[in-house]
Scaffold this active site. Structure first.
Site, short mmCIF file in Angstrom:
data_model
loop_
_atom_site.label_atom_id
_atom_site.label_comp_id
_atom_site.label_asym_id
_atom_site.label_seq_id
_atom_site.Cartn_x
_atom_site.Cartn_y
_atom_site.Cartn_z
N GLY A 75 0.81 -1.37 0.04
CA GLY A 75 -0.11 -0.07 0.06
C GLY A 75 0.95 1.26 -0.11
O GLY A 75 1.99 1.14 -0.22
N GLN A 83 -7.00 -7.22 -2.88
CA GLN A 83 -6.82 -7.63 -1.30
C GLN A 83 -7.64 -6.80 -0.18
O GLN A 83 -8.01 -5.59 -0.45
CB GLN A 83 -5.20 -7.18 -1.03
N HIS A 115 4.78 -11.48 6.17
CA HIS A 115 4.66 -9.96 6.05
C HIS A 115 6.04 -9.07 5.60
O HIS A 115 6.24 -8.14 6.02
CB HIS A 115 3.92 -9.29 6.98
N ARG A 140 8.90 -6.06 -2.10
CA ARG A 140 9.90 -5.03 -2.05
C ARG A 140 10.62 -4.96 -3.48
O ARG A 140 10.99 -4.09 -3.84
CB ARG A 140 11.06 -5.37 -1.30
#
Length: 384
Positions: free
Chosen positions: A106, A155, A278, A333
């Site tokens: 996000g 999501q 996560h 990432r």
């Protein structure tokens, strides 16, 4: 911390973005993923870079995620007699040119003015899939319009008002998404000390308001308040399973790292589980996602598909994950680095470099394609 003091309009204006890229590092000229990462690091303000690269607590789990891949060696079969490897596969019925999806990171407008819209266009061009965030800079509908040919998964967070959750499921269906990804490991935000020390995030609401504009029926702080206030009710698998009956779309439980939780997700009706801690950004001290992958694969016993994220930094990491039982991987990432380095072209370059390295590794392993990978392709270099 000037980044977050800018207005949303300024942040989303390409002309206002401080892109301090080295002259050699246009995305197309990057010869390795390390150069894409370097270009992104040059482009981003220090606090945004910390937000991207940081983890929870002492960042033990963040480091372990990458180190876990080094605990496996490849076992090649030479003179295999096979042709060039086939990377194509599918996930939840979605055809993919290679077994890669991008994660629902996000606040994407922090990394590039076009955020997840640019990611979706890049993914469409490279025939991989996007998981589009609920807490994104752009709405589900805007991302769908930006890349109508892209394979898209939406999501959601299982928190807040059940009525809003169901409303979002219906919006997702109407916008033409192929599946839903439920992030089950984030009932509150992790203890991220880099962000705390940077005093980062006081104005981040503007970057996560794509689906919840301030003039709408739900404000971002109403929907996501539980993440930051450390208050609220944590949903149960039973509640989530009941609410997911409101959609016919297949769904993924994202953030599962134990066999017990994997079995609970299957019992709740999940069509896939995403093995993830996560990216080390939630609970520090949990095992690396890759270390937990075999346990989860064994627990679901082929009843649902399995994905993996956390720690993937190169094509050889993807091959290792597939050999240990993942059907696909999800990159976060790496996709964000590509986005920061050059928007759509930067994300495309990340995919191209991953694909090229995967082809090299599979050819040297003697594998005819990703479908042939199994545990015989790797060997642990550690003693349990």
């Amino acid at each position: 911390m000037t980044t977050l003091s800018k207005s949303k309009e300024e942040m989303l204006d390409p002309s206002s973005t401080d892109m301090r890229l080295p002259s050699w590092s246009t995305p197309g000229s990057c010869a390795a993923l390390s150069e894409v990462i370097e270009a992104a690091r040059c482009a981003l303000p220090a606090d945004v870079l910390d937000f991207l690269e940081g983890g929870a607590g002492e960042e033990r789990s963040l480091r372990e995620n990458q180190e876990a891949f080094r605990r496996w060696n490849f076992v090649p079969q030479v003179m295999s007699g096979r042709g060039m490897p086939d990377l194509s596969t599918s996930f939840l019925g979605i055809p993919l040119a290679m077994p890669v999806l991008t994660s629902p990171f996000g606040a994407d407008g922090l990394f590039h003015p076009q955020g997840q819209c640019a990611v979706a266009r890049a993914n469409a061009a490279e025939a991989v899939a996007s998981i589009v965030p609920e807490a994104g800079t752009y709405s589900f509908e805007a991302v769908a319009e930006a890349a109508p040919d892209a394979a898209r998964i939406a999501q959601l967070h299982p928190m807040g008002s059940p009525e809003n959750f169901v409303t979002m499921l219906h919006r997702i269906e109407k916008a033409g998404y192929h599946a839903v990804c439920i992030t089950v490991d984030c009932p509150t935000a992790g203890w991220r000390e880099r962000d705390l020390q940077d005093r980062f995030g006081s104005d981040i609401t503007t970057m996560i308001s794509g689906n919840y504009p301030s003039d709408g029926p739900n404000r971002p702080e109403d929907v996501f308040g539980q993440l930051f206030a450390h208050s609220g009710v944590v949903w149960s698998w039973v509640q989530l399973g009941d609410l997911m009956n409101e959609t016919s779309l297949p769904w993924i439980a994202k953030g599962v790292i134990t066999g017990a939780d994997a079995r609970a997700a299957v019992a709740a009706g999940a069509d896939a589980v995403l093995v993830s801690n996560h990216g080390g950004r939630q609970l520090d001290g949990v095992p690396a996602a890759l270390d937990q992958l075999p346990e989860v694969v064994s627990a679901v016993a082929g009843r649902v598909e399995v994905a993996l994220d956390s720690g993937i930094r190169r094509g050889s990491d993807i091959v290792t994950a597939l050999a240990l039982g993942a059907n696909v991987v999800v990159i976060g990432r790496l996709a964000a680095y590509g986005l920061a380095a050059g928007g759509e072209s930067g994300v495309r370059r990340v995919h191209q470099l991953l694909r090229a390295e995967m082809l090299t590794v599979l050819t040297l392993l003697g594998a005819g394609g990703v479908a042939e990978l199994g545990s015989s392709a790797v060997r642990a270099n550690f003693v349990l």
